[in-house]
Design an enzyme around this catalytic site. Sequence first.
Site, PDB file in Angstrom:
ATOM      1  N   HIS A 148       0.833  -1.212   0.000  1.00 35.47           N
ATOM      2  CA  HIS A 148       0.000   0.000   0.000  1.00 35.47           C
ATOM      3  C   HIS A 148       0.867   1.262   0.000  1.00 35.47           C
ATOM      4  CE1 HIS A 148      -2.917   2.839   2.167  1.00 35.47           C
ATOM      5  NE2 HIS A 148      -3.460   2.602   0.984  1.00 35.47           N
TER       6      HIS A 148
ATOM      7  N   HIS B 245      -1.263  11.290  -1.868  1.00 30.42           N
ATOM      8  CA  HIS B 245      -2.551  10.849  -1.334  1.00 30.42           C
ATOM      9  C   HIS B 245      -3.453  11.985  -0.887  1.00 30.42           C
ATOM     10  CE1 HIS B 245      -5.393   9.455   1.749  1.00 30.42           C
ATOM     11  NE2 HIS B 245      -5.481   8.370   1.005  1.00 30.42           N
TER      12      HIS B 245
HETATM   13  O1  G3P Z   1      -6.416   1.595  -3.143  1.00 27.11           O
HETATM   14  C1  G3P Z   1      -6.638   1.173  -1.837  1.00 27.11           C
HETATM   15  C2  G3P Z   1      -6.499   2.278  -0.840  1.00 27.11           C
HETATM   16  O2  G3P Z   1      -5.307   2.967  -1.076  1.00 27.11           O
HETATM   17  C3  G3P Z   1      -7.657   3.226  -0.874  1.00 27.11           C
HETATM   18  O3  G3P Z   1      -7.623   4.153   0.154  1.00 27.11           O
HETATM   19  O4  G3P Z   1      -7.215   6.387   1.039  1.00 27.11           O
HETATM   20  O5  G3P Z   1      -5.423   4.675   1.146  1.00 27.11           O
HETATM   21  O6  G3P Z   1      -6.034   5.693  -1.038  1.00 27.11           O
HETATM   22  P1  G3P Z   1      -6.518   5.287   0.336  1.00 27.11           P
HETATM   23 MG    MG Z   2      -4.735   4.560  -2.350  1.00 26.63          MG
END
Ligand code: G3P
Ligand code: MG
Length: 255
Positions: free
Chosen positions: A15, A57
Amino acid sequence: MPDAPSLILPTVIGHRGAARHAPENTLAGLRKAAEQGAPWVEFDVMLTADGTAVLNHDETLARTTGLDRPMAEVSYAELAGLDAGSWFAAAFAEEPVPTLEEALGCLGALGLGANVEIKPTAGRETETARVAARILQRAWPAGLPAPLVSSFKRQSLAAMQQAAPELARGLLAEELPEDWREAVATLGCATVHLWRKTLTREAVETVKAAGFGLAVYTVNDPREAVTFRSWGADSIITDDPPAILAALGETPPAG
Ligand code: G3P
Ligand code: MG
């Protein structure tokens, strides 16, 4: 069954790179994920004020660079000088906010696949997807599995479908929406990506029985990852690739 480009999903996806081990959405994070044996990473793509696709992000740059301004108002020239690593650890000082093109070059060098999340700032849903589509079409590294493009924004998925129909798409949602079947059919999605906190066995089984891939974010507890896999989830998106790879009995490649 989904009428969408086919893809083989990896069991573990790092992630924002490997966000527990290196600053999120940086090249250092991509390198860390590869070093830890993650086969794929997820990262977030957003546009600068002047339309450069970069990895980021939040809507503002405060948390990761210390510059308390919205990304939508910062040019690439201003962004390029920022340090997106020190907030995480001194060892990552001067780590820049990478462009999408730089990230793709890094993926190619590392042999790392990717789930590219389109994370538009408000009002730029279509434009962000179009810019990302052009870059993915032009610069996706030969030899890598094709990318999976996901978004919470249906407008971005629709723009991606139009601009790069050959790329697999994933519908991101906190909970399986009531109209998910209609949405994935209209947007030609191959996968659904759901939040761990509200995930149910029923949701996983429903999506899988309909023939779609299913990814869960963001799972950092190894026991939870084992449970979700036992329910039928294909991919675990995690900040901590080594912990989840170990829990799932996935051996990182040697070397
Ligand atoms: O793509 C999965 C996840 O990254 C979605 O949430 O807020 O971490 O981008 P976020
Ligand atoms: Mg994400």
